[in-house]
Design an enzyme around this catalytic site. Sequence first.
Site, short mmCIF file in Angstrom:
data_model
loop_
_atom_site.label_atom_id
_atom_site.label_comp_id
_atom_site.label_asym_id
_atom_site.label_seq_id
_atom_site.Cartn_x
_atom_site.Cartn_y
_atom_site.Cartn_z
N ASP A 11 -8.99 -3.24 10.75
CA ASP A 11 -9.55 -3.22 9.41
C ASP A 11 -8.87 -2.10 8.63
O ASP A 11 -8.21 -1.23 9.21
CB ASP A 11 -11.06 -2.98 9.49
N LYS A 12 -9.00 -2.11 7.32
CA LYS A 12 -8.36 -1.08 6.50
C LYS A 12 -9.35 -0.01 6.07
O LYS A 12 -9.22 1.16 6.44
CB LYS A 12 -7.70 -1.70 5.26
N PHE B 286 -12.69 -4.82 -16.20
CA PHE B 286 -11.62 -5.13 -15.25
C PHE B 286 -12.07 -6.22 -14.29
O PHE B 286 -13.23 -6.28 -13.89
CB PHE B 286 -11.26 -3.88 -14.45
N SER C 89 -10.10 -9.02 -11.05
CA SER C 89 -8.88 -9.24 -10.26
C SER C 89 -7.90 -10.16 -10.97
O SER C 89 -6.71 -10.16 -10.65
CB SER C 89 -9.24 -9.83 -8.90
N LYS D 205 -6.53 -7.75 -14.17
CA LYS D 205 -5.81 -6.58 -13.65
C LYS D 205 -5.68 -5.47 -14.71
O LYS D 205 -4.71 -4.72 -14.72
CB LYS D 205 -4.42 -6.96 -13.14
N THR E 292 -8.08 -7.31 6.18
CA THR E 292 -8.94 -6.58 5.26
C THR E 292 -9.52 -7.52 4.21
O THR E 292 -8.94 -8.57 3.90
CB THR E 292 -8.16 -5.45 4.57
N ASP F 56 -9.92 -6.38 1.20
CA ASP F 56 -9.40 -5.86 -0.07
C ASP F 56 -8.37 -6.80 -0.66
O ASP F 56 -7.83 -7.69 0.00
CB ASP F 56 -8.79 -4.48 0.14
#
Length: 1522
Positions: free
Chosen positions: A626-627, A802, A804, A807, A940, A942
């Site tokens: 995992d991150k 904001f 995804s 951006k 991850t 993310d």
Amino acid sequence: MLGKRPTSDGDVTDDEDDRSIDPELRLRTVRTAASTLAESAAVEQRAEKRKTILINKNKKKGSFFRRGAEKKRSTQDLVGPTGPVIPGQRRTIYVNRPLPMSEVDSKNEPLVRYPRNKVRTTKYTILTFIPKNLYEQFRRVANVYFLVLVILQVFPMFGAASPQTAALPLIFIITVTAIKDGIEDYRRAQVDEEVNTSAATKLGDWKNVNCQTDPREWYEKLLGINPPGKVTKGVQKLRQREGGEGMQIVLSKSGSDASSLAQDYSSVRSTPMGPGGRRLEDIQSVDSHSYPPNSIDASRTTLVGSGQGWKSEMFEDAQNWNPSSSLPSLPQAPTGFSAMDYRRRPSGQAKWERTLWKKLEVGDVVVLRDHDQIPADIVVLSTSDPEGMCFVETKNLDGETNLKPRKSVSATSNVVSEEDLERLSFVLDCEPPHQNLYSHQSILRYTDSNSENKQESVTINELLLRGCAVRNTDWIIGLVVYTGADSKIMLNGGATPSKRSKIEKETNFNVIVNFVVLTLMCLITAICNGIWESKTGTSADIFEVGAIESNSVAVGALITFVVCLIAFQNIVPISLYISIEVVKTIQAFFIAQDIDMYYKPLDAACVPKTWNISDDLGQIEYIFSDKTGTLTQNIMEFQKCSINGVAYGEGITEAQRGAAVREGKGDLPSPEEQARSLEVLKRNMLNTLDRTFKNRYGQPDRLTLVSPQLATDVANRDSPQRNHIIAFFRALAICHSVLPNRPDPKENPFYLTYKAESPDEAALVSAACDLGFPFVAKGKDFIDIEVMGQTERYIPLKLLEFNSTRKRMSVIVRNPQGRIVLYCKGADSVIYERLSADQDPTLKAQTTKDMETFANGGLRTLCIGYRYLEEEEYLEWSAIYDAATSSVNDRDEAIDKANERIEHSLYVLGATALEDKLQEGVPEAIETLHQAGIKLWILTGDKVQTAIEIAFSCNLLKSDMDVMILQADSLDGARSKIEAGCNKIASLLGPPSVDPQSRGFVPGAQAAFAVVIDGETLGFALKPELKVMFLNLATQCETVVCCRVSPAQKALVVKLVKEGRNAMTLSIGDGANDVAMIQEANIGCGLFGLEGSQAAMSADYAFGQFRFLTKLLLVHGRWSYQRIAEMHSNFFYKNVIWVFAMFWYLPFNSFDATYLYQYTFILLYNLIFTSLPVIFLGAFDQDVHAKAALAFPQLYIRGIRGLEYTKTKFWLYMADGLYQSAIVFFIPYAAWTLGNVVSWNGKTIESLADFGTTVSVAAIFSANTYVGINTRYWTFLTWIVVVGSSVVMLLWIVIYSFFQSSDFNDEVVILFGNVPFWACVVISIVIALAPRFLIKFISTSYMPLDRDIVREMWVYGDLKDRLGIKHRRDRKKGDIEVAPMFHQPHARSQSEVSVVYESGRAPPPQADYVDSSQDPRPMQPIHSRPTYQHADSRALRQRLPSDGASPTTTVGPDTTTSYTQARSTSPRQTTQTMPVSSYEMQVRHQQELTNASYRTADEDWDDEPRSRSRTPDNRYTPGQAL
């Protein structure tokens, strides 16, 4: 010439004219971090473009019927989900409505029974423990075999001496294993109980029609346990602990007159408020919390009497609280749509009550408070925010630390009291439970005040998932929809598996082989005995009358077969399994006691939870990590920036340091030197700023942007750069959605903290504050900041959030001069697309260059832009934007179009560079693991850009790798991308190899590739038609980064590699979202961290930091694998030599299965005489020292390839045992038959006991000596055990000889004084062991393995000196002043010892304990460590630095050594003038301190030279034997 075909608007021309793409392969590969990030952004933009074009095409089709189609589509959206059909039965939840007749039984009870909210991660229950554990144990073929033998020995006809004794070993091993498994499972049960008994608040005295009146299990009803209506003991204890039987809560919406924002500055300062008027508590978006949740904090609760319950501090006027006066008046029906039936009269009995998580059921109504953990999957009915907003932290699920906004269902958003809940009346139609964390579709149906049927869609935005935590929200009222095993987090977890080590599985094959050999031996014996017994006219007719159980030859042969089966049973050793349990317990103890894996901040050592798979730690080929929280610390630091084309910021990032090491640049300062240098620069910078202006809100300790030049430019009033810097940081102070907070406004009014939905924003605003541009306060109509000590107030107009897709984020404000300004920050590609046509190209190019430099250094970059707006332009746009936000159809698309109309014609202010702080030692640990041949994948939740930045920061992605970004929105698109990647690799590396001997990669040996893939594309890649192709692509890459993946996808990826490549896998994570992959992998590791204990409790090994993985694998794992492998082989060998010696005797006694040995020898052979040497071999043997194993990580590759435990090795040991059994039998046989052996006292040596004892003594001495030859690590205890075991056997002969017996009287008198006896024993041992000794000598001398070379360097070279380890003879010269009792205590106890200093050396200047775990590079060797190029699977090519020269020492099968430096007579007195970096000096000084807490792992070997030829100048020749 043909021109390029013009494209229409509908065509997607992504890459057709891009020359960087291979025209045959159709795949772009990038290398640097900046180009990788740019490519990922471009890929996403192309995907969005394709989607937009597809939508436009679909809209153009069938325009005549468009209106009807839209109406039909909108209806479908409300009726149910239009996505893929989810298997399972939809559930319908009724609130204050009776169940229809079709959903109740004859007793008017619900037909559907939902699972309880009680969760269980254990493998066993009280009822299933014995049968399930027995099944697990009897999966071992050997245990079945032993059970059959025990049963056979019960029958007297088979001549077993003691059937009860024969059953004891099997009973012992089954009992010990069951106890061990029970302890492991009990620990899991404790965690489950802690979770299940956590406190929750639900609506009591209210009818939940969705659950049965008596929901108990059948056995609870039978035993009369917990009858309905009775408060259980657990709930009673909870309420007693919290001070009351129930609670009355008065909830109120924020934003009333009493709690509205004051416009004056002091009010805002004392009561910071958020958007919508919600009040803020002291909450940070990344603060620590535990999972399972702790019990309620007494400090947050005010008790009000013993019978009136308690009241939380979140309510106003707690001291003067009066239930009767605080109850809200009867509300009026709202004008909008509402699910409340105001004609319904509430009973007034419903009230909030405390209960346990496990008591919650589907349909219950709960209230959640700030910081509460969410006990089940819950639909939000109402929140404290007037607009129905709330915030949750989901890092337990997806690893992200930013807050996620959620909202309440519109029809129930006005609920604030128990009476309102009693008036509610609706039906919630939910989809079946499923694993997808990002999707949910339900329909809420109700009847409004006008008696019209209404319905509202419920999506993931209205759903709170179990395991998340409430943040920035006073209270939430929710409806429980999924409980226990149906919750998404549990569906992603899976059942707790039963893991078995690879060697244990392979042992089944060896056991089967031995069983076949045993069957052949018994069959041969039975056939020969039958033939022999069938003869007539022999002496048996006279001397053996009645000795045979049956007159039938066949029956007699069958009896002989079974008797031989019992007599030769040790060829399949039950003692092996007993010894393995003992050995693995010892190994687990050593791992737990290793001080190098102790993490002081959490007071946590490495905790082995599954003891029987320690040998798998030495064979790991793939690590899945995992991150967030595993590789990173969840801390963002503002490191550098570029303003008006000028770069500011000092320091070196982890990625820059790793790249310099890989490129051989040794001119970088050490981390300690860098820290000292930055501290000096920081003081100079702050002094300059203090002389320029007074920053009341600055926090020097928090400042991470260190740049004296920046301070100089700000202080210089004549510098043109000054205004650009002010404008840049003013933008950072304004353009955000952060909320300020003053923890202690009275005592410390100028101490500010910031809470943000993203840690990036908090870092940017904090940096601006510390540099003199603090964001002070925020209200609905103002934003207060300070600019170099001067207060400025801005009026917020619009906030463009904001996401995804965009951006970027923008704010529109009116500045103090009255002008309207738009500030925008986002990805550089997004901002640059929106720059003004008259933007300075030089500034644009320089800023781009700076951002590329920052990105290549592993930093996250954001570009900052601005523009001024005219009043008319803003008013016109504002009307369009307001209309878009109010639209019903295609709302998001309309808002995006409105944003595009204003976010253009920007001017660049500069760029920021943030560092996502890695855990200490992560880059070095990853590099060491790569050197060991282990591939590491990141899985991850993310987004792609974040994962890429972290991968470059921790040196997982490198600039010499070809990075392929796979993003597709269809199955065919994914197939084309994966095919292109496979073709790309095949064009350079050729077809993939599946040879096990090629496992484990050598960094730098060939072209390196990496894959970055997002969750949607991964979903396509894991489908049956693509997963084989994707596996071929991914396993040929050094690194794979999977982004936006769900917990279930993580487990599927691990399973794909584990089963598709038959590879040994390890998963490591720290959150509940990692449990699935931790359980799926061969080895699961959990980190004790900020995300709670769920991963640690589900793991096989739990520890504090990622860097500890290097020692766990390269030292403990490698040792365990080699020990267990050698132990298995030696065990089979020593039983073969013992059993086959008996077999050779059978032809000389008519194959009647007579025991050759005295029966006590048979009983004690595996119990006492030969057990301890092989156990010590499996528990304590070391081929190389721990520090040498870390300095030469390439030694680990033999474990990846499985070279220590192979079928060839098994057969060789079996053959060796067969040969030695013949020697130890036939040499005494020859002495007995060729000569007349007579004792010294005249007694003849002719009995079976005399001969059998001679053979047994020779066999036992040979077996123990053989184990000693295979032992590489000799200590005082090893000598005692190896030699002592044989001595104990001789003592047993002496003792037992003086006891009255039928066959062993005076045996010591007859044998020990007899020269032929000792001669037979000695000659048998020498001849039996000579081949093994010669082969070991030749292989070590002329065909050495890598470890043999390292051992030689250790004993005869200067490897100890290079690693900073003192020699034993030097330690013996110490004086009393260096005794451990005079030194400082180690981290765990103030009374224990941690370090021992060198003789005559003063303690280091540090006053505190020198913790090796805090070494910035604890798992790395010194800079001058040898580097390798593997010539074959065993050889090392090594270059060692020397004194004033650069000789080459090539080590391998055909090795030569040349040293040009002069050496002294004694190798201990060698003086080297090798150039040493400051970091190396520190490492040497640190490693001069030996650790007294873990003697087994760090014990020095015996470095006294054995019989050895030496060159005149004391040079060592690697070709010579150790």
